[in-house]
Each structure stands twice: as structure tokens, then as C-alpha cells.
Write a protein that holds these residues in place. Structure first.
Motif, PDB file in Angstrom:
ATOM      1  N   ILE A 256      -6.616  -7.577   7.086  1.00  0.00           N
ATOM      2  CA  ILE A 256      -5.481  -7.117   7.878  1.00  0.00           C
ATOM      3  C   ILE A 256      -5.107  -5.686   7.485  1.00  0.00           C
ATOM      4  N   TYR A 257      -4.896  -4.853   8.507  1.00  0.00           N
ATOM      5  CA  TYR A 257      -4.291  -3.534   8.300  1.00  0.00           C
ATOM      6  C   TYR A 257      -3.050  -3.456   9.181  1.00  0.00           C
ATOM      7  N   THR A 258      -1.921  -3.046   8.607  1.00  0.00           N
ATOM      8  CA  THR A 258      -0.709  -2.861   9.401  1.00  0.00           C
ATOM      9  C   THR A 258      -0.281  -1.403   9.333  1.00  0.00           C
ATOM     10  N   GLY A 259       0.134  -0.871  10.471  1.00  0.00           N
ATOM     11  CA  GLY A 259       0.583   0.518  10.511  1.00  0.00           C
ATOM     12  C   GLY A 259      -0.187   1.326  11.532  1.00  0.00           C
ATOM     13  N   SER A 260       0.148   2.612  11.598  1.00  0.00           N
ATOM     14  CA  SER A 260      -0.469   3.499  12.577  1.00  0.00           C
ATOM     15  C   SER A 260      -1.858   3.933  12.146  1.00  0.00           C
ATOM     16  N   LEU A 261      -2.719   4.150  13.128  1.00  0.00           N
ATOM     17  CA  LEU A 261      -4.039   4.743  12.918  1.00  0.00           C
ATOM     18  C   LEU A 261      -4.100   6.025  13.744  1.00  0.00           C
ATOM     19  N   ASN A 262      -4.503   7.116  13.100  1.00  0.00           N
ATOM     20  CA  ASN A 262      -4.559   8.406  13.778  1.00  0.00           C
ATOM     21  C   ASN A 262      -5.554   9.312  13.057  1.00  0.00           C
ATOM     22  N   VAL A 263      -5.531  10.599  13.358  1.00  0.00           N
ATOM     23  CA  VAL A 263      -6.523  11.505  12.767  1.00  0.00           C
ATOM     24  C   VAL A 263      -6.408  11.567  11.257  1.00  0.00           C
ATOM     25  N   LEU A 335      -5.812  -4.274   3.854  1.00  0.00           N
ATOM     26  CA  LEU A 335      -6.442  -2.961   3.806  1.00  0.00           C
ATOM     27  C   LEU A 335      -5.380  -1.878   3.714  1.00  0.00           C
ATOM     28  N   LEU A 336      -5.546  -0.998   2.735  1.00  0.00           N
ATOM     29  CA  LEU A 336      -4.674   0.162   2.569  1.00  0.00           C
ATOM     30  C   LEU A 336      -5.506   1.430   2.716  1.00  0.00           C
ATOM     31  N   LEU A 337      -5.084   2.326   3.593  1.00  0.00           N
ATOM     32  CA  LEU A 337      -5.789   3.585   3.809  1.00  0.00           C
ATOM     33  C   LEU A 337      -4.941   4.752   3.313  1.00  0.00           C
ATOM     34  N   ILE A 338      -5.478   5.513   2.385  1.00  0.00           N
ATOM     35  CA  ILE A 338      -4.845   6.761   1.938  1.00  0.00           C
ATOM     36  C   ILE A 338      -5.867   7.870   2.184  1.00  0.00           C
ATOM     37  N   PRO A 339      -5.571   8.838   3.059  1.00  0.00           N
ATOM     38  CA  PRO A 339      -6.576   9.843   3.407  1.00  0.00           C
ATOM     39  C   PRO A 339      -6.870  10.804   2.257  1.00  0.00           C
ATOM     40  N   GLU A 340      -8.065  11.348   2.268  1.00  0.00           N
ATOM     41  CA  GLU A 340      -8.411  12.375   1.281  1.00  0.00           C
ATOM     42  C   GLU A 340      -8.151  13.749   1.914  1.00  0.00           C
ATOM     43  N   THR A 358       3.512  -9.851  -0.776  1.00  0.00           N
ATOM     44  CA  THR A 358       2.797 -11.000  -0.206  1.00  0.00           C
ATOM     45  C   THR A 358       1.954 -11.724  -1.243  1.00  0.00           C
ATOM     46  N   GLY A 359       1.549 -11.015  -2.293  1.00  0.00           N
ATOM     47  CA  GLY A 359       0.661 -11.614  -3.287  1.00  0.00           C
ATOM     48  C   GLY A 359      -0.786 -11.685  -2.850  1.00  0.00           C
ATOM     49  N   ARG A 360      -1.116 -11.079  -1.717  1.00  0.00           N
ATOM     50  CA  ARG A 360      -2.490 -11.082  -1.228  1.00  0.00           C
ATOM     51  C   ARG A 360      -3.267  -9.920  -1.847  1.00  0.00           C
ATOM     52  N   PRO A 361      -4.579 -10.068  -2.058  1.00  0.00           N
ATOM     53  CA  PRO A 361      -5.380  -8.972  -2.626  1.00  0.00           C
ATOM     54  C   PRO A 361      -5.387  -7.758  -1.698  1.00  0.00           C
ATOM     55  N   ILE A 362      -5.407  -6.581  -2.312  1.00  0.00           N
ATOM     56  CA  ILE A 362      -5.395  -5.319  -1.568  1.00  0.00           C
ATOM     57  C   ILE A 362      -6.701  -4.580  -1.819  1.00  0.00           C
ATOM     58  N   LEU A 363      -7.306  -4.091  -0.744  1.00  0.00           N
ATOM     59  CA  LEU A 363      -8.425  -3.154  -0.857  1.00  0.00           C
ATOM     60  C   LEU A 363      -7.866  -1.789  -0.502  1.00  0.00           C
ATOM     61  N   ALA A 364      -7.709  -0.938  -1.504  1.00  0.00           N
ATOM     62  CA  ALA A 364      -7.158   0.397  -1.296  1.00  0.00           C
ATOM     63  C   ALA A 364      -8.295   1.404  -1.201  1.00  0.00           C
ATOM     64  N   LEU A 365      -8.450   2.003  -0.041  1.00  0.00           N
ATOM     65  CA  LEU A 365      -9.403   3.094   0.126  1.00  0.00           C
ATOM     66  C   LEU A 365      -8.604   4.368  -0.075  1.00  0.00           C
ATOM     67  N   ALA A 366      -8.634   4.865  -1.304  1.00  0.00           N
ATOM     68  CA  ALA A 366      -7.697   5.915  -1.697  1.00  0.00           C
ATOM     69  C   ALA A 366      -8.314   6.844  -2.725  1.00  0.00           C
ATOM     70  N   PRO A 367      -8.006   8.147  -2.643  1.00  0.00           N
ATOM     71  CA  PRO A 367      -8.400   9.059  -3.712  1.00  0.00           C
ATOM     72  C   PRO A 367      -7.539   8.781  -4.942  1.00  0.00           C
ATOM     73  N   GLU A 368      -7.905   9.361  -6.059  1.00  0.00           N
ATOM     74  CA  GLU A 368      -7.085   9.197  -7.253  1.00  0.00           C
ATOM     75  C   GLU A 368      -5.699   9.777  -6.991  1.00  0.00           C
ATOM     76  N   GLY A 369      -4.685   9.013  -7.337  1.00  0.00           N
ATOM     77  CA  GLY A 369      -3.328   9.453  -7.077  1.00  0.00           C
ATOM     78  C   GLY A 369      -2.353   8.318  -7.317  1.00  0.00           C
ATOM     79  N   GLU A 370      -1.147   8.480  -6.804  1.00  0.00           N
ATOM     80  CA  GLU A 370      -0.070   7.528  -7.063  1.00  0.00           C
ATOM     81  C   GLU A 370      -0.414   6.112  -6.593  1.00  0.00           C
ATOM     82  N   ALA A 371      -0.957   5.993  -5.398  1.00  0.00           N
ATOM     83  CA  ALA A 371      -1.251   4.662  -4.858  1.00  0.00           C
ATOM     84  C   ALA A 371      -2.337   3.958  -5.662  1.00  0.00           C
ATOM     85  N   ALA A 372      -3.424   4.664  -5.945  1.00  0.00           N
ATOM     86  CA  ALA A 372      -4.522   4.076  -6.714  1.00  0.00           C
ATOM     87  C   ALA A 372      -4.050   3.631  -8.093  1.00  0.00           C
ATOM     88  N   GLN A 373      -3.233   4.451  -8.730  1.00  0.00           N
ATOM     89  CA  GLN A 373      -2.730   4.115 -10.059  1.00  0.00           C
ATOM     90  C   GLN A 373      -1.869   2.857 -10.025  1.00  0.00           C
TER      91      GLN A 373
END
Length: 449
Positions: A256-263, A335-340, A358-373
Motif C-alpha cells: 500500500i502507498y498512500t498520498g500524492s504521486l507526481n514528478v 511503501l514510503l517514497l522519499i525522492p533523491e 499501524t505496526g505494519r512493516p515499511i519499505l522506505a525507498l529513501a536516500p540517507e536522511g531523517e526518514a531513513a534514520q
């Protein structure tokens, strides 16, 4: 009860993280001795609306709405977009390598050159006039709080402090001139805006932001001293949003991905990894289901027509907040998307914290930064570089096999998670208000003596 004037462009019926952050503060401030009065806009050109959020506004909270000239309506006309097509800073091109038309380039050049600090600067005189009326009619207002972007809100709050002497707390949900979505301005325009930001920062009694990285970068850019002026209040989750949630479950391996998708929030590398796996692994192709809940920009839609994955994709349009949570609770993987992009390492969206709850596992596609940490620190799931298709594919295959063997789970630190409760975060904001009020009283007494 002490009064605080909240200035925010984003507020229900607007949906999205900016609106929800301010809404939750307004919802809980009364529990800590502060009466919120909210100044916002009416008939705004919001890119996402969620009227269900209006039900969360306590009846005791006074909301004042004023006219705003919305430039994105003109932008649609100039660029040939449909008048009902959502447009905001995340969907307006910021460089000329994204294939936009000539008229889009001209419209963006106009925006980048003339709108300081942002495209909502036309609201400034209307907001300032109404704010002064509110203050004169309510003697108990003792603090002004503004939340940005748009940074016109800070501009208005700073002018209010100059006129009335009421202390001001500025909330940075995103960076300003250091943001990854900052427009390519002409040098003279950028210089003027940076001078404006520096002046406003010096005038603010407190500067709040969602993480320390944003504050650190601001201080370093403008050579400002570290101290109690700078405070972190992250985004979070409201436990009441999760009451009586009926999850939407599926027998598939549901991502599941929630939120906007754009450029900027672009799933193309993720979808390519999924496409390759579907070709190579027939069982994965049979079991996987990708659910995208939210607004999808027109230039992203063609990605979903890829014949390798088209039958595995389920698109759900923007939903009321609580309905959206039903999908997140029923996910096997979030699914979590953090753009590079340059400076995208500071991104820490509200979505992360709702995913956490939610307690559900997260797959974070993210560069090193606040979210990844944060994902690693709280043991929330898996982190992969957002453009590394091979690693995304390998991680997905591992996660899928954990799901098949019924071993896909995470064990986050529950005590650490509690710090992101919206009510606790509002208590912290109320303490900041108490501090600046006390300092202002002492300063006034010193002047009188």
C-alpha cells in the motif's frame, strides 16, 4: 484562558499533512490552557480537499476565513490545464529538463521572479487586516503562531508582531529557501528573498520545525546562534484517528502507498523493480497487489500501463483521512517514497508517523536522511536507495518470501513511538507559548521600570 492566533493557509477542508498538523494543534491546545483562534483562507485553490477533517475542529475554536487571490487559477489558463486539475508547488515544474511546454516555462519564470515569498503573497494584505481586527476584538490573544509553507504566513505574523508587540512563534514544516522544491529564481530575486527570510528569523521569538536538520541548516546559512529559540516538534499521529478502524484486508501480498504521486514523489524505480520481479518470478506476479491511494498526476499515470504490472495495480482516488487509514491497516507492506533531490534528506512527512502507528512493516525507498534514520532507529522496516532498482528488487523478493512463510513482521519500540502522539506534541507547543509569553511580560516590565 490565554489566546493564540494561528495563521495558516492550510486548514480543513484542505486535506494533506500541512492541514492536519495545524488542525491537531488547534484540536488539543485548549487542554493545555490556550484558546486557539485560527486565521485561514476561504474558497482556496487547495490541491486536496478532505471535508471529513472539519468534524475534528472543536466547536469552541473560532475560525476566521478571508479572501485570497489564487494565482494557480491563472496558471491553469496559461498552461492549458483543466480548471479542476490539482496544481500546487509539487506539480509545477522547477527546471527545464522535465519536458514542460514553453508556456509552462514562461508561467514558472513569472512565478519565480515576481512572487516573493511565494505564490500566496496576494493573501498578505487580507490576512493582516483580518488579523488586526481579530486581535482588537479579543484582548486575550497573547501569542501569534504561524505555520509555513506558504511563507506568506510568516510574513504576516512578523508584521503583526511589529504592529502589536505580541510575541510570535514560527513553524517550519519545510525549509524555505533551502527546500528541495525551491524555484529557480533570478539571482536578485533570490537575494531579496533570503534577506527577507533572515530578517523574519531574527524577529521570531521561537522557530519550531519538524526536525533538527532543518533548524541546523537555517542557523548555518544565516550565521544564527544555537539556543532555546530553536525547537523541534515533529509530525506525529493522533490515536483518536485509529479508533474503530476496520482494515481492508486482501489475500494477496498487498503493498500500500498512500498520498500524492507526481514528478517528485515518483514511483517509477519501484514499479520497474516490481515489473522485473513479475517477469522473473511467476509466484510473485501471481500474489503481489499494488494499491495506490491518493492523487496521481497526469504525467505519472502512464507508468501504471506497463503490461508487466498493469493487472497487479489497483488505483484508489483521494479518500477521507480515516478511510485512507483502513487501507494502511490492511497492508502487508507499506511503501514510503522519499525522492533523491538536493536537500530532500530533511523530508519527514506525516505519512511516516501514521504508517508507524499501524505496526505494519515499511519499505522506505529513501536516500540517507531523517526518514531513513527513523525507520532504522525504531525498527520499522527496510530502507533501500530510491533509485537502486536491483536492490529494491532483491529486498522485495526477500520481503515476499517472509510474507509467504508468515514471518513478515516488525517489532518497533513502543515507548519511542509514544513521543509522536499529537496530544503530547501539542503539550510541547503550549509550553513554548508559555515561555515566550513569560519572556514578553518580563520584557514589558523592564521597559516600564
Amino acid at each position: 484562558m490565554k489566546g493564540v492566533l494561528i495563521i495558516s493557509y492550510y486548514f480543513p477542508p484542505c486535506g494533506g499533512p500541512g492541514s492536519i498538523r495545524v488542525l491537531k494543534f488547534a484540536k488539543y491546545l485548549r487542554d493545555y490552557g490556550w484558546e486557539p483562534l485560527v486565521l485561514t483562507v476561504k474558497e482556496a485553490d487547495y490541491h486536496v480537499k478532505d471535508t471529513s477533517l472539519m468534524n475534528e475542529i472543536p466547536p469552541e475554536v473560532n475560525i476566521f476565513r478571508t479572501y485570497i487571490p489564487e494565482p494557480y487559477r491563472l496558471y491553469r489558463r496559461l498552461t492549458g490545464k483543466q480548471m479542476d486539475e490539482p496544481v500546487d508547488i509539487s506539480t509545477v515544474p522547477t527546471n527545464h529538463r522535465e519536458g514542460e511546454k514553453l508556456r509552462e516555462k514562461l508561467a514558472e519564470a513569472f512565478r519565480a521572479t515576481l512572487f516573493i515569498p511565494d505564490a500566496r503573497v496576494g493573501w498578505l494584505p487580507f490576512a493582516l487586516k483580518k488579523a488586526l481586527q481579530i486581535i482588537r476584538a479579543n484582548d486575550g490573544i497573547q501569542v501569534v503562531f504561524s505555520s509555513a509553507p506558504p511563507f506568506t504566513c510568516h510574513f504576516a505574523a512578523c508584521l503583526l508582531k511589529k504592529i502589536t508587540g505580541i510575541p510570535w512563534v514560527a513553524d517550519y514544516r519545510d525549509p524555505w529557501t533551502q527546500a528541495y522544491f525551491y524555484p529557480q529564481r533570478p539571482p536578485i530575486t533570490r537575494m531579496l528573498e533570503e534577506k527577507l527570510e533572515c530578517k523574519l528569523l531574527k524577529e521570531a521569538d521561537r522557530v519550531v520545525s519538524i526536525n533538527e536538520k532543518i533548524l541546523k541548516d537555517i542557523r548555518e546559512k544565516y550565521d544564527l546562534k544555537k539556543g532555546k529559540k530553536w525547537m523541534v516538534i515533529p509530525n506525529g499521529f493522533d490515536p483518536s484517528d485509529f479508533e474503530d478502524i476496520e482494515p481492508i484486508y486482501d489475500d494477496s501480498f498487498t503493498i500500500i502507498y498512500t498520498g500524492s504521486l507526481n514528478v517528485r514523489m515518483n514511483p517509477k524505480y519501484f514499479l520497474e523493480a516490481v515489473g522485473q520481479l513479475c517477469v522473473e518470478k511467476t509466484d510473485f506476479a501471481r500474489d503481489v497487489k499494488l494499491v495506490f491511494v491518493g492523487r496521481t498526476a497526469s504525467d505519472i499515470a502512464p507508468l501504471f500501463k506497463d503490461t508487466r504490472i498493469a493487472n497487479n495495480i489497483h488505483l484508489v482516488p483521494h479518500l477521507p483521512h480515516k478511510e485512507c487509514l483502513r487501507y494502511t491497516f490492511g497492508a502487508d507492506l507499506l511503501l514510503l517514497l522519499i525522492p533523491e533531490w538536493e536537500r530532500s534528506e530533511v523530508i519527514m512527512t506525516t505519512k511516516i508517523f501514521e504508517y508507524i502507528k499501524t505496526g505494519r512493516p515499511i519499505l522506505a525507498l529513501a536516500p540517507e536522511g531523517e526518514a531513513a534514520q527513523l525507520i532504522r532507529k525504531l525498527n520499522l522496516g527496510f530502507v533501500v536507495h530510491p533509485k537502486d532498482i536491483a536492490k529494491i528488487k532483491n529486498q522485495l523478493w526477500k520481503i515476499y518470501n517472509l510474507w509467504k512463510s508468515q514471518n513478515l513482521q516488525v517489532l518497533p519500540d513502543e515507548k519511542e513511538i509514544l513521543q509522536f502522539d499529537r496530544k503530547r506534541l501539542t503539550e510541547k507547543l503550549a509550553r513554548i507559548f508559555n515561555e515566550v509569553l513569560e519572556e514578553n511580560i518580563k520584557e514589558c516590565q523592564t521597559v516600564e521600570n
